[in-house]
Write a protein that holds these residues in place. Structure first.
Motif, mmCIF file in Angstrom:
data_model
loop_
_atom_site.group_PDB
_atom_site.id
_atom_site.type_symbol
_atom_site.label_atom_id
_atom_site.label_comp_id
_atom_site.label_asym_id
_atom_site.label_seq_id
_atom_site.Cartn_x
_atom_site.Cartn_y
_atom_site.Cartn_z
ATOM 1 N N LEU A 99 0.833 -1.208 0.000
ATOM 2 C CA LEU A 99 0.000 0.000 0.000
ATOM 3 C C LEU A 99 0.865 1.255 0.000
ATOM 4 C CD1 LEU A 99 -2.661 1.592 0.296
ATOM 5 C CD2 LEU A 99 -2.464 1.250 2.780
ATOM 6 N N LEU A 100 1.892 1.292 0.841
ATOM 7 C CA LEU A 100 2.803 2.439 0.844
ATOM 8 C C LEU A 100 3.412 2.648 -0.538
ATOM 9 C CD1 LEU A 100 4.738 1.911 4.222
ATOM 10 C CD2 LEU A 100 2.746 3.362 3.809
ATOM 11 N N THR A 101 3.786 1.548 -1.172
ATOM 12 C CA THR A 101 4.370 1.623 -2.513
ATOM 13 C C THR A 101 3.399 2.240 -3.501
ATOM 14 O OG1 THR A 101 5.739 -0.323 -2.088
ATOM 15 C CG2 THR A 101 5.354 0.254 -4.387
ATOM 16 N N GLU A 102 2.157 1.765 -3.474
ATOM 17 C CA GLU A 102 1.156 2.272 -4.419
ATOM 18 C C GLU A 102 0.911 3.765 -4.238
ATOM 19 O OE1 GLU A 102 -3.600 2.152 -5.279
ATOM 20 O OE2 GLU A 102 -2.731 0.489 -4.147
ATOM 21 N N ILE A 103 0.779 4.199 -2.994
ATOM 22 C CA ILE A 103 0.515 5.622 -2.739
ATOM 23 C C ILE A 103 1.673 6.472 -3.238
ATOM 24 C CG2 ILE A 103 0.241 7.356 -0.926
ATOM 25 C CD1 ILE A 103 -1.356 5.259 0.661
ATOM 26 N N CYS A 104 2.897 6.053 -2.952
ATOM 27 C CA CYS A 104 4.073 6.810 -3.408
ATOM 28 C C CYS A 104 4.124 6.879 -4.931
ATOM 29 C CB CYS A 104 5.350 6.177 -2.860
ATOM 30 S SG CYS A 104 5.539 6.308 -1.067
ATOM 31 N N GLU A 105 3.805 5.778 -5.591
ATOM 32 C CA GLU A 105 3.822 5.766 -7.061
ATOM 33 C C GLU A 105 2.758 6.701 -7.631
ATOM 34 O OE1 GLU A 105 5.501 1.234 -7.913
ATOM 35 O OE2 GLU A 105 3.332 1.606 -7.860
ATOM 36 N N ARG A 106 1.606 6.762 -6.969
ATOM 37 C CA ARG A 106 0.533 7.638 -7.456
ATOM 38 C C ARG A 106 0.946 9.108 -7.432
ATOM 39 N NH1 ARG A 106 -5.004 6.053 -7.545
ATOM 40 N NH2 ARG A 106 -5.255 3.792 -7.346
ATOM 41 N N TYR A 107 1.861 9.478 -6.561
ATOM 42 C CA TYR A 107 2.328 10.864 -6.490
ATOM 43 C C TYR A 107 3.654 11.075 -7.218
ATOM 44 C CZ TYR A 107 -1.564 11.866 -3.457
ATOM 45 O OH TYR A 107 -2.841 12.037 -2.977
ATOM 46 N N GLY A 108 3.999 10.126 -8.073
ATOM 47 C CA GLY A 108 5.117 10.316 -8.982
ATOM 48 C C GLY A 108 6.479 9.969 -8.444
ATOM 49 N N ALA A 109 6.549 9.278 -7.315
ATOM 50 C CA ALA A 109 7.855 8.924 -6.752
ATOM 51 C C ALA A 109 8.526 7.819 -7.557
ATOM 52 C CB ALA A 109 7.693 8.476 -5.301
ATOM 53 N N GLU A 110 9.821 7.829 -7.502
ATOM 54 C CA GLU A 110 10.621 6.705 -8.025
ATOM 55 C C GLU A 110 10.800 5.742 -6.846
ATOM 56 O OE1 GLU A 110 15.282 5.949 -8.991
ATOM 57 O OE2 GLU A 110 14.397 7.755 -9.910
ATOM 58 N N VAL A 111 9.972 4.709 -6.823
ATOM 59 C CA VAL A 111 9.906 3.838 -5.656
ATOM 60 C C VAL A 111 10.844 2.638 -5.810
ATOM 61 C CG1 VAL A 111 8.414 2.488 -4.138
ATOM 62 C CG2 VAL A 111 7.512 4.520 -5.269
ATOM 63 N N HIS A 112 11.653 2.434 -4.799
ATOM 64 C CA HIS A 112 12.516 1.256 -4.720
ATOM 65 C C HIS A 112 12.005 0.387 -3.569
ATOM 66 C CE1 HIS A 112 15.752 3.004 -7.317
ATOM 67 N NE2 HIS A 112 15.160 4.122 -6.903
ATOM 68 N N THR A 113 11.928 -0.904 -3.794
ATOM 69 C CA THR A 113 11.439 -1.809 -2.756
ATOM 70 C C THR A 113 12.426 -2.943 -2.512
ATOM 71 O OG1 THR A 113 10.229 -3.224 -4.315
ATOM 72 C CG2 THR A 113 9.027 -1.360 -3.372
ATOM 73 N N ILE A 114 12.412 -3.430 -1.287
ATOM 74 C CA ILE A 114 13.043 -4.703 -0.963
ATOM 75 C C ILE A 114 12.002 -5.510 -0.211
ATOM 76 C CG2 ILE A 114 15.443 -3.939 -0.930
ATOM 77 C CD1 ILE A 114 15.246 -3.659 2.098
ATOM 78 N N GLU A 115 12.070 -6.811 -0.312
ATOM 79 C CA GLU A 115 11.075 -7.657 0.327
ATOM 80 C C GLU A 115 11.745 -8.788 1.092
ATOM 81 O OE1 GLU A 115 7.538 -8.746 -1.839
ATOM 82 O OE2 GLU A 115 7.993 -7.311 -3.447
ATOM 83 N N CYS A 116 11.081 -9.192 2.171
ATOM 84 C CA CYS A 116 11.468 -10.408 2.868
ATOM 85 C C CYS A 116 10.229 -11.295 2.931
ATOM 86 C CB CYS A 116 12.032 -10.114 4.257
ATOM 87 S SG CYS A 116 10.837 -9.522 5.458
ATOM 88 N N PRO A 117 10.385 -12.590 3.176
ATOM 89 C CA PRO A 117 9.230 -13.488 3.183
ATOM 90 C C PRO A 117 8.187 -13.058 4.209
ATOM 91 C CG PRO A 117 11.285 -14.751 3.152
ATOM 92 C CD PRO A 117 11.661 -13.322 3.391
ATOM 93 N N TRP A 118 6.908 -13.212 3.862
ATOM 94 C CA TRP A 118 5.835 -12.937 4.808
ATOM 95 C C TRP A 118 5.993 -13.859 6.018
ATOM 96 C CZ3 TRP A 118 0.429 -11.184 2.887
ATOM 97 C CH2 TRP A 118 0.581 -10.191 1.922
ATOM 98 N N GLY A 119 5.803 -13.294 7.191
ATOM 99 C CA GLY A 119 6.026 -14.048 8.423
ATOM 100 C C GLY A 119 7.366 -13.753 9.050
#
Length: 419
Positions: A99-119
């Motif tokens: 959700l944070l990613t989507e909101i940032c993208e909607r306002y034109g940010a260049e979004v970088h993400t990293i992920e770890c396994p759920w849990g």
């Protein structure tokens, strides 16, 4: 068509939000309406701001609610600091990082993400290394992830962001008022809370706080005023100060003028909701923050004892468990929605499912605010055991409540209980 008087069913709500509203809050909501610029009402606004500072453990000037659900507060903070092309880092360990990613993208940010396994949650050093690599303007992160029942440590990440002059914005919707959060000590620049979870207030406001670093960014985004005529001078000051933020409703520069000493009109305040928030915050502070955290941990421990004695398995790493949300693996061969449906229909107990990769694999039980009570824990466990027996689940019968009662037989001493 004739409509009857509203008469909702009685429920025991044990979800990660919304939760049961404290009766004192419901009574406060029936308080007579005041005009939003009545001195009696602006006094209430000031009291809410001061109580929020105490709950957030901050000395920030700005601490007030945004009208709308928790998402409104998240979007208000992000849209007020992000400009098109800004780099934002979002470490994701569950649904609400997306959700944070989507909101940032909607306002034109260049979004970088990293992920770890759920849990799981991130080793803070992993996040810090990514921050050093990306050098974002903002690092936005969830603290308590209700989709997985996990809680992310933040203090080292906040310190690293401050050292590198990077804004650190935190979603603490599921944790504020239930677990210890130290906005100033953890170098959090902006934090968003929720009313409908550990504060036991209806959904409809999103308490936020932010410091001078974010205020400086907000101020820099205002248009430079040039060539204002005498006629224009006579217009509303608000009309002359349109900031460069796409959203009007969620623009923090305008909300500052509304909540600050100028009291410039921006919207009509949600009067009864503010009464509710004030009473919810008053109850939190009356109980005491540390005592409240201990109470949540105490009932969490009782719930876990009963779940494990029943032969059910918890989901997620125990070391990073969110105190206010307990996730249970659905036993093999059991229809999770049939169990939830029977709990609601036969017992009036509501527990939650999950999302995404965990859909159909876990149940989530929230122990938040007013819902976090001994009678709720015992009733939920007894109902769950009865329903699982009816579904022929491979559980240990008759042991769950005894294990929970063993925990409750121990003397509850605030400030000495750990989860």
């Amino acid at each position: 068509m004739t409509f009857t008087e509203l008469n909702t069913p009685q429920r025991t709500i044990m979800t990660p939000g919304p939760v049961e509203v404290d009766p004192r809050v419901l009574r406060a909501m029936s308080t007579p309406i005041l005009g939003q610029f009545d001195p009696a009402f602006t006094k209430i606004m000031n009291e809410v701001m001061e109580m929020l500072r105490q709950v957030f453990k901050t000395s920030n000037k700005w601490a007030f609610p945004v009208d709308g659900t928790s998402r409104s507060g998240i979007e208000a903070l992000l849209c007020s600091v992000i400009e098109p092309g800004d780099k934002v880092l979002v470490p994701i360990f569950g649904r609400f990082g997306h959700l944070l990613t989507e909101i940032c993208e909607r306002y034109g940010a260049e979004v970088h993400t990293i992920e770890c396994p759920w849990g799981e949650v991130f080793d803070q050093e992993v996040v810090i290394e990514e921050i050093k690599k990306i050098q974002p303007k903002v690092t936005a992160m969830v603290h308590g992830e209700t989709s997985t029942g996990c809680m992310q440590p933040l203090e080292l990440i906040g310190a690293a962001c401050r050292e590198m002059d990077i804004l650190f914005i935190v979603d603490a919707v599921a944790s504020i008022g239930g677990v210890d959060i130290r906005v100033d000590d953890w170098f959090i620049d902006g934090l968003i809370g929720g009313t409908q979870k550990c504060l036991s207030v209806p959904s409809g406001m999103s308490p936020i706080t932010y410091n001078h670093r974010i205020e400086r960014v907000i101020s820099a985004r205002k248009k430079v005023e040039r060539g204002i005529s005498t006629e224009e001078d006579r217009k509303s000051e608000l009309d002359m100060r349109h900031p460069m933020v796409k959203s009007n409703y969620l623009d923090l520069s305008m909300l500052q003028d509304y909540w600050g000493p100028r009291r410039l009109n921006h919207h009509t305040e949600a009067t009864s909701m503010l009464y509710a928030l004030r009473e919810g915050l008053r109850i939190v502070l009356q109980e005491g923050l540390e005592e409240r955290f201990d109470r949540h941990a105490y009932h969490e421990r009782a719930l876990i004892a009963g779940i494990e004695a029943m032969g059910l398995d918890l989901y997620g790493e125990r070391s990073s468990k969110l105190t206010t949300v307990t996730c249970i693996k659905v036993p093999q061969g059991i229809d999770p929605e049939a169990v939830r449906g029977m709990l609601l229909d036969e017992f009036g107990v509501e527990i939650a499912k999950s999302f995404g990769p965990l859909e159909g694999k876990i149940w989530r039980i929230g122990t938040m605010g007013y819902s976090c009570r001994k009678e709720n824990i015992l009733y939920t466990l007894s109902a769950l055991e009865a329903v699982l027996i009816r579904h022929n689940a491979p559980i240990k019968i008759g042991q769950s409540l005894q294990a929970t009662l063993d925990v409750y037989s121990e003397k509850y001493t605030p400030n000495k209980v750990t989860s």
